[in-house]
Scaffold this motif. Structure first.
Motif, PDB file in Angstrom:
ATOM      1  N   ASP A   1      44.274 122.559 -24.526  1.00 57.16           N
ATOM      2  CA  ASP A   1      42.997 121.847 -24.588  1.00 57.16           C
ATOM      3  C   ASP A   1      42.827 121.065 -23.284  1.00 57.16           C
ATOM      4  O   ASP A   1      43.374 119.971 -23.139  1.00 57.16           O
ATOM      5  CB  ASP A   1      42.988 120.917 -25.797  1.00 57.16           C
ATOM      6  N   LEU A   2      42.095 121.642 -22.333  1.00 58.95           N
ATOM      7  CA  LEU A   2      41.951 121.023 -21.019  1.00 58.95           C
ATOM      8  C   LEU A   2      41.247 119.684 -21.117  1.00 58.95           C
ATOM      9  O   LEU A   2      41.637 118.714 -20.459  1.00 58.95           O
ATOM     10  CB  LEU A   2      41.183 121.965 -20.081  1.00 58.95           C
ATOM     11  N   LEU A   3      40.210 119.607 -21.949  1.00 59.21           N
ATOM     12  CA  LEU A   3      39.478 118.352 -22.088  1.00 59.21           C
ATOM     13  C   LEU A   3      40.370 117.271 -22.690  1.00 59.21           C
ATOM     14  O   LEU A   3      40.364 116.117 -22.245  1.00 59.21           O
ATOM     15  CB  LEU A   3      38.235 118.564 -22.961  1.00 59.21           C
ATOM     16  N   GLY A   4      41.153 117.655 -23.695  1.00 57.69           N
ATOM     17  CA  GLY A   4      42.055 116.685 -24.312  1.00 57.69           C
ATOM     18  C   GLY A   4      43.089 116.168 -23.324  1.00 57.69           C
ATOM     19  O   GLY A   4      43.404 114.977 -23.293  1.00 57.69           O
ATOM     20  N   VAL A   5      43.652 117.058 -22.508  1.00 59.72           N
ATOM     21  CA  VAL A   5      44.635 116.640 -21.497  1.00 59.72           C
ATOM     22  C   VAL A   5      43.982 115.731 -20.467  1.00 59.72           C
ATOM     23  O   VAL A   5      44.565 114.723 -20.045  1.00 59.72           O
ATOM     24  CB  VAL A   5      45.265 117.877 -20.829  1.00 59.72           C
ATOM     25  N   ALA A   6      42.749 116.076 -20.070  1.00 60.19           N
ATOM     26  CA  ALA A   6      42.038 115.240 -19.098  1.00 60.19           C
ATOM     27  C   ALA A   6      41.827 113.830 -19.646  1.00 60.19           C
ATOM     28  O   ALA A   6      41.939 112.840 -18.909  1.00 60.19           O
ATOM     29  CB  ALA A   6      40.703 115.887 -18.740  1.00 60.19           C
ATOM     30  N   GLN A   7      41.552 113.746 -20.935  1.00 55.98           N
ATOM     31  CA  GLN A   7      41.366 112.422 -21.550  1.00 55.98           C
ATOM     32  C   GLN A   7      42.670 111.628 -21.535  1.00 55.98           C
ATOM     33  O   GLN A   7      42.675 110.417 -21.291  1.00 55.98           O
ATOM     34  CB  GLN A   7      40.859 112.585 -22.986  1.00 55.98           C
ATOM     35  N   ARG A   8      43.803 112.314 -21.780  1.00 55.95           N
ATOM     36  CA  ARG A   8      45.096 111.617 -21.756  1.00 55.95           C
ATOM     37  C   ARG A   8      45.477 111.195 -20.345  1.00 55.95           C
ATOM     38  O   ARG A   8      46.303 110.286 -20.161  1.00 55.95           O
ATOM     39  CB  ARG A   8      46.176 112.522 -22.350  1.00 55.95           C
ATOM     40  N   LEU A   9      44.901 111.849 -19.343  1.00 51.70           N
ATOM     41  CA  LEU A   9      45.198 111.504 -17.951  1.00 51.70           C
ATOM     42  C   LEU A   9      44.187 110.527 -17.359  1.00 51.70           C
ATOM     43  O   LEU A   9      44.226 110.254 -16.156  1.00 51.70           O
ATOM     44  CB  LEU A   9      45.248 112.771 -17.100  1.00 51.70           C
ATOM     45  N   LEU A  10      43.295 109.994 -18.206  1.00 52.13           N
ATOM     46  CA  LEU A  10      42.274 109.082 -17.686  1.00 52.13           C
ATOM     47  C   LEU A  10      42.893 107.832 -17.051  1.00 52.13           C
ATOM     48  O   LEU A  10      42.435 107.368 -16.007  1.00 52.13           O
ATOM     49  CB  LEU A  10      41.312 108.687 -18.809  1.00 52.13           C
ATOM     50  N   VAL A  11      43.910 107.284 -17.696  1.00 50.22           N
ATOM     51  CA  VAL A  11      44.541 106.075 -17.139  1.00 50.22           C
ATOM     52  C   VAL A  11      45.183 106.388 -15.793  1.00 50.22           C
ATOM     53  O   VAL A  11      45.040 105.628 -14.815  1.00 50.22           O
ATOM     54  CB  VAL A  11      45.585 105.515 -18.121  1.00 50.22           C
ATOM     55  N   ALA A  12      45.881 107.521 -15.725  1.00 52.80           N
ATOM     56  CA  ALA A  12      46.496 107.922 -14.457  1.00 52.80           C
ATOM     57  C   ALA A  12      45.435 108.117 -13.381  1.00 52.80           C
ATOM     58  O   ALA A  12      45.617 107.703 -12.224  1.00 52.80           O
ATOM     59  CB  ALA A  12      47.299 109.213 -14.647  1.00 52.80           C
ATOM     60  N   ALA A  13      44.320 108.751 -13.746  1.00 50.95           N
ATOM     61  CA  ALA A  13      43.243 108.979 -12.782  1.00 50.95           C
ATOM     62  C   ALA A  13      42.614 107.665 -12.345  1.00 50.95           C
ATOM     63  O   ALA A  13      42.256 107.491 -11.166  1.00 50.95           O
ATOM     64  CB  ALA A  13      42.191 109.901 -13.392  1.00 50.95           C
ATOM     65  N   ALA A  14      42.472 106.710 -13.290  1.00 49.35           N
ATOM     66  CA  ALA A  14      41.875 105.418 -12.947  1.00 49.35           C
ATOM     67  C   ALA A  14      42.765 104.652 -11.975  1.00 49.35           C
ATOM     68  O   ALA A  14      42.284 104.051 -11.000  1.00 49.35           O
ATOM     69  CB  ALA A  14      41.646 104.603 -14.220  1.00 49.35           C
TER      70      ALA A  14
END
Length: 659
Positions: A417-430
């Motif tokens: 689930d690419l969208l789900g993984v992207a959501q879990r990486l939001l803090v890292a991206a921020a």
């Protein structure tokens, strides 16, 4: 007498290698367990005799036996003992003896530690390993005998190349050779599996630990070589895209791809063709690196051989092993049954994406390194392919890989689930975005540095996110989190640590390449030069005598804000027997950065050419590679890589005719 014993031991090792190459393969073909059992004791005996040969050459250096031509050409009685020992592999003949010694060590280790491998496959792997050893024994004995005697021995030796008289030589080549030669085991597994038709998840389980060992040591070897060149050559750089540097980078890239590909094959029985091909190509690239260094086609501080006969012999080895293995692959690969299917967005898909870019980057380095040599051989034209080409091609290929690294471990097998993984990486991206903005606000200038820092932070925080997700950090009670952290497989810790190390290394590369400050000046006593926020005050000259060199050192006081904080003494050393000079740089660490000072030549007016750098974050380059190696070691220590994989059912044989 000792050199003759060493030579005789090497001949016996060749005889044992021939026996190990032929007899077990006959046993595999005929199903004779007695012949199959010959592989293990001959591998151990081969190590014994190669070890005796290497010990004999080492003893010749330690006692300064100048009747041995190799010792005369590369040693001196006044050299410190440590450099007498490292001189053993500081030359072509000795380095090749070290090569076969490490090859025999891997063969013996495989003989002892391969209990979980089926007997037929085990014997076939050891036979292929012995075939490789036979080729290199013949190369040494026919073209590069390290025990050749001189009819009239000189009183004194010529000394070792001064550039090699450094503790880095004691560390760099052995590490590098363990990495190079370690991939011979994966090559042997691939060739043996193609020969007997055993390619499945269990095969990948057996191959992965050996691949990890080779990858760890090659990583450390490249890093040590980079740091050695950085402080010893005096030019202030850590990577020059030298063809011989590239020769070690190419198998590292292919080996990294092989690690990921073998993981997919182990978990999903997919990417069989990829994995086998990468196992062959990785060791093939190691052989190409050997050819580049020892054929005389390159002029480099790393190069040893200039005898065309040696180059022709190694070229023949390349043709036999690379050509033969690829021919075997072309014959057997069409019979490989397709493994588990997976969606493009999945962990398998992310690893395929990673491998595509890594192999493309490897191909880019390969073309940039060998194209000038091929062009000169065919047309006589000489061109130079340097850093601008590699920076413009290799760098952009690595950016997608770095972006994808945090996503891979968080994606599910088979379908993610690419969208789900992207959501879990939001803090890292921020956090990465904050680092990018802060870097731009503080440093300004080009956007390359802020983007690089942001990407590095994203990779590091992505690794932290992976661990946090696995142990339930911030989602579960502290006691549960701790228990899950303790119970987490070491391979999971290893993956996260290795990926974080990649990000740390990128921080160092960005800092050193984008914010490096250089100052070149001709200085006399009392002169002051400013480098960044530091002042260098020329205090005076010192003449020193070493065991086999004369040294001119300059004393500098380092001031910051008018306050003296350190004293640096860079030097130039003159080695009279070799009539060569070396530069000994002086380094001052501040945080993860360094102040770097090296000397040029004395000018007619009495001034000294001084080259000084302030190198922000440069130490993170080597700290990052060390962290990556620690991650690999953690993965290697995982118990699941030390136990036998379950035997597949008859319906899941690795090689079957295509339907």
């Amino acid at each position: 007498m000792i050199p003759e014993l060493g030579h005789y031991a090497l001949v016996l090792a060749l005889a044992l290698a021939l026996a190990q190459a032929i007899v077990p393969l006959i046993g595999v073909k005929t199903g004779d367990p007695t012949l199959i059992a010959v592989a293990k004791p001959t591998a151990l005996a081969q190590l014994l005799f190669v070890g005796l040969s290497f010990a004999a050459l080492t003893a010749s250096y330690v006692v300064s036996d100048f009747s041995v031509e190799n010792v005369t050409q590369n040693s001196h009685s006044a050299m410190p003992l440590v450099y007498k020992i490292t001189s053993v592999w500081g030359n072509h003949e000795g380095s090749m003896l070290l090569w076969v010694l490490i090859l025999a060590m891997f063969g013996a280790a495989l003989a002892v530690l391969g209990r979980n491998v089926p007997a037929a496959l085990h014997a076939a792997v050891l036979s292929v390993q012995a075939i490789v050893a036979t080729a290199f024994y013949l190369f040494i004995l026919l073209t590069s005998n390290p025990f050749a005697r001189l009819p009239q021995p000189p009183f004194e030796g010529r000394d070792l190349n001064p550039i090699l008289q450094d503790i880095g030589l004691a560390i760099h080549p052995p590490l590098l050779y363990v990495g190079y030669v370690g991939f011979s085991v994966t090559f042997s597994f691939a060739a043996a599996a193609l020969l007997i038709g055993r390619i499945d998840a269990a095969w990948a389980r057996w191959v992965r630990p050996w691949t990890l060992v080779a990858w760890i040591f090659l990583t450390l070897g490249i890093a040590m070589g980079s740091y050695w060149a950085y402080y010893e050559l005096g030019w202030g750089g850590w990577w020059f895209w030298d063809p011989v540097e590239n020769a070690s980078l190419m198998p590292w890239l292919a080996g990294t791809a092989l690690l990921h590909s073998a993981l997919v094959m182990e978990k999903r029985e997919a990417l069989k063709v990829w994995t086998i091909l990468l196992a062959i190509l990785t060791f093939s690239l190691s052989l190409i690196g050997t050819f580049l260094v020892r054929s005389g086609v390159l002029t480099s501080v790393h190069s040893f051989a200039t005898d065309p006969a040696r180059g022709v012999f190694i070229l023949g080895i390349l043709v036999v092993f690379i050509g033969g293995s690829l021919t075997l692959f072309a014959w057997r690969a069409p019979m490989l049954r397709q493994g588990g299917l997976f969606a493009p967005v999945s962990r398998e898909g992310s690893l395929v994406f990673n491998n595509l870019f890594l192999t493309t980057a490897c191909a880019t380095v390969f073309v940039g390194t060998l194209y000038p040599l091929a062009l000169e051989a065919l047309t006589g034209a000489k061109i130079s392919v340097g850093a601008p080409f590699f920076n413009m091609t290799f760098g952009p290929l690595m950016v997608p890989v770095m972006i994808a690294v945090p996503f891979g471990p968080l994606l599910a097998w088979k379908r993610g689930d690419l969208l789900g993984v992207a959501q879990r990486l939001l803090v890292a991206a921020a956090i990465a975005l904050l680092a990018l903005v802060a870097t731009f606000a503080l440093k300004g200038g080009s956007v390359v540095a802020p983007l690089g820092i942001g990407l590095a932070v994203f990779v590091i925080m992505g690794a932290a996110t992976d661990l946090a997700e696995r142990i339930g950090l911030f989602r579960m009670p502290v006691g549960t989190v701790l228990r899950r952290a303790v119970g987490l497989p070491r391979s999971a810790w290893g993956t996260a640590v290795a990926h974080a190390g990649l990000g740390v290394m990128l921080l160092g590369i960005v800092g050193e390449s984008q914010w490096n400050i250089e100052r070149i000046a001709a200085m006399k006593a009392g002169d002051v030069a400013t480098v960044g926020r530091y002042e260098l005050v020329f205090d005076g000259l010192d003449q020193r005598e070493g065991p086999n060199f004369r040294e001119l050192a300059v004393r500098f006081s380092v001031r910051e804000g008018g306050i003296k904080i350190a004293t640096l003494s860079p030097a130039k050393r003159a080695f009279t027997h070799r009539e060569m000079a070396t530069t000994e740089a002086a380094l001052m660490r501040h945080g993860f950065s360094q102040l770097y000072v090296s000397l040029g030549d004395l000018n007619p007016d009495g001034s000294v050419a001084v080259r000084a750098y302030d190198k922000p974050l440069v130490l993170l380059i080597w700290i990052g590679t060390l962290v990556m190696s620690i991650g690999g070691a953690l993965s290697l220590s995982d118990r699941r890589l030390r136990v036998g994989a379950p035997r597949p059912s008859k319906a899941k044989l690795g090689l079957q005719p295509a339907e």
